[in-house]
Motif scaffolding. Structure first.
Motif, PDB file in Angstrom:
ATOM      1  N   SER A  11     -26.850  23.601 -20.691  1.00 33.59           N
ATOM      2  CA  SER A  11     -25.820  23.872 -19.673  1.00 33.59           C
ATOM      3  C   SER A  11     -24.422  24.030 -20.267  1.00 33.59           C
ATOM      4  O   SER A  11     -23.513  24.510 -19.589  1.00 33.59           O
ATOM      5  CB  SER A  11     -25.797  22.747 -18.636  1.00 33.59           C
ATOM      6  OG  SER A  11     -25.339  21.530 -19.216  1.00 33.59           O
TER       7      SER A  11
ATOM      8  N   LEU B  48     -16.648  23.065 -26.224  1.00 38.87           N
ATOM      9  CA  LEU B  48     -17.490  23.861 -25.332  1.00 38.87           C
ATOM     10  C   LEU B  48     -17.481  25.335 -25.727  1.00 38.87           C
ATOM     11  O   LEU B  48     -18.516  25.999 -25.675  1.00 38.87           O
ATOM     12  CB  LEU B  48     -17.057  23.663 -23.880  1.00 38.87           C
ATOM     13  CG  LEU B  48     -17.252  22.239 -23.345  1.00 38.87           C
ATOM     14  CD1 LEU B  48     -16.695  22.113 -21.940  1.00 38.87           C
ATOM     15  CD2 LEU B  48     -18.701  21.807 -23.406  1.00 38.87           C
TER      16      LEU B  48
ATOM     17  N   SER C  24     -22.164  15.797 -20.740  1.00 41.07           N
ATOM     18  CA  SER C  24     -23.072  15.010 -19.906  1.00 41.07           C
ATOM     19  C   SER C  24     -22.744  13.521 -19.921  1.00 41.07           C
ATOM     20  O   SER C  24     -23.083  12.803 -18.992  1.00 41.07           O
ATOM     21  CB  SER C  24     -24.519  15.226 -20.347  1.00 41.07           C
ATOM     22  OG  SER C  24     -24.677  14.925 -21.720  1.00 41.07           O
TER      23      SER C  24
ATOM     24  N   ILE D 140     -22.891  16.538 -25.290  1.00 41.04           N
ATOM     25  CA  ILE D 140     -22.840  17.853 -24.658  1.00 41.04           C
ATOM     26  C   ILE D 140     -24.253  18.397 -24.551  1.00 41.04           C
ATOM     27  O   ILE D 140     -24.980  18.474 -25.546  1.00 41.04           O
ATOM     28  CB  ILE D 140     -21.938  18.831 -25.457  1.00 41.04           C
ATOM     29  CG1 ILE D 140     -20.480  18.355 -25.430  1.00 41.04           C
ATOM     30  CG2 ILE D 140     -22.010  20.235 -24.865  1.00 41.04           C
ATOM     31  CD1 ILE D 140     -20.104  17.380 -26.447  1.00 41.04           C
TER      32      ILE D 140
ATOM     33  N   GLU E  90     -22.308  21.672 -20.929  1.00 46.01           N
ATOM     34  CA  GLU E  90     -21.420  20.786 -20.184  1.00 46.01           C
ATOM     35  C   GLU E  90     -21.446  19.402 -20.813  1.00 46.01           C
ATOM     36  O   GLU E  90     -22.458  19.000 -21.403  1.00 46.01           O
ATOM     37  CB  GLU E  90     -21.870  20.680 -18.726  1.00 46.01           C
ATOM     38  CG  GLU E  90     -21.764  21.977 -17.961  1.00 46.01           C
ATOM     39  CD  GLU E  90     -22.268  21.848 -16.531  1.00 46.01           C
ATOM     40  OE1 GLU E  90     -22.875  20.803 -16.190  1.00 46.01           O
ATOM     41  OE2 GLU E  90     -22.070  22.790 -15.766  1.00 46.01           O
TER      42      GLU E  90
ATOM     43  N   LYS F 223     -12.337  21.800 -24.473  1.00 45.92           N
ATOM     44  CA  LYS F 223     -12.410  23.261 -24.385  1.00 45.92           C
ATOM     45  C   LYS F 223     -12.831  23.876 -25.715  1.00 45.92           C
ATOM     46  O   LYS F 223     -13.630  24.815 -25.747  1.00 45.92           O
ATOM     47  CB  LYS F 223     -11.066  23.848 -23.932  1.00 45.92           C
ATOM     48  CG  LYS F 223     -10.765  23.587 -22.478  1.00 45.92           C
ATOM     49  CD  LYS F 223      -9.431  24.184 -22.076  1.00 45.92           C
ATOM     50  CE  LYS F 223      -9.135  23.903 -20.621  1.00 45.92           C
ATOM     51  NZ  LYS F 223      -7.854  24.457 -20.188  1.00 45.92           N
TER      52      LYS F 223
END
Length: 86
Positions: free
Chosen positions: A39, A56, A43, A35, A41, A53
């Motif tokens: 960002s 993040l 990767s 991650i 996100e 979820k």
């Protein structure tokens, strides 16, 4: 590869001598993902939707601490634990 947090079966690790951009690794059962800390996100790799979820969301709450740990890792210093998702 220090473990910096664990929650709900998810292991969060950050490696020393890693390549940019700043990132961390999340593992859940046989799933692994990298991650991007900037960002927030995934990767590389993948996690099941629910766990992705959670990771993040956790990383958004602890983005500053993750970046601080990244800087420590770059300097070969000891990483600190980050509070798990509750």
């Amino acid at each position: 590869m220090p473990t910096i947090s664990m929650f709900l079966g998810i292991i969060i690790r950050m490696y020393y001598d890693e390549h940019n951009p700043p990132h961390f690794h999340a593992e859940y059962n046989e799933f692994k993902a990298s991650i991007d800390i900037n960002s927030l996100e995934i990767s590389e790799g993948s996690l099941p939707t629910k766990q992705a979820k959670m990771v993040l969301g956790w990383s958004a709450l602890h983005q500053e601490a993750l970046l601080a740990n990244w800087k420590l890792a770059e300097n070969g210093e000891t990483l600190f634990k980050i509070k798990p998702l509750e």
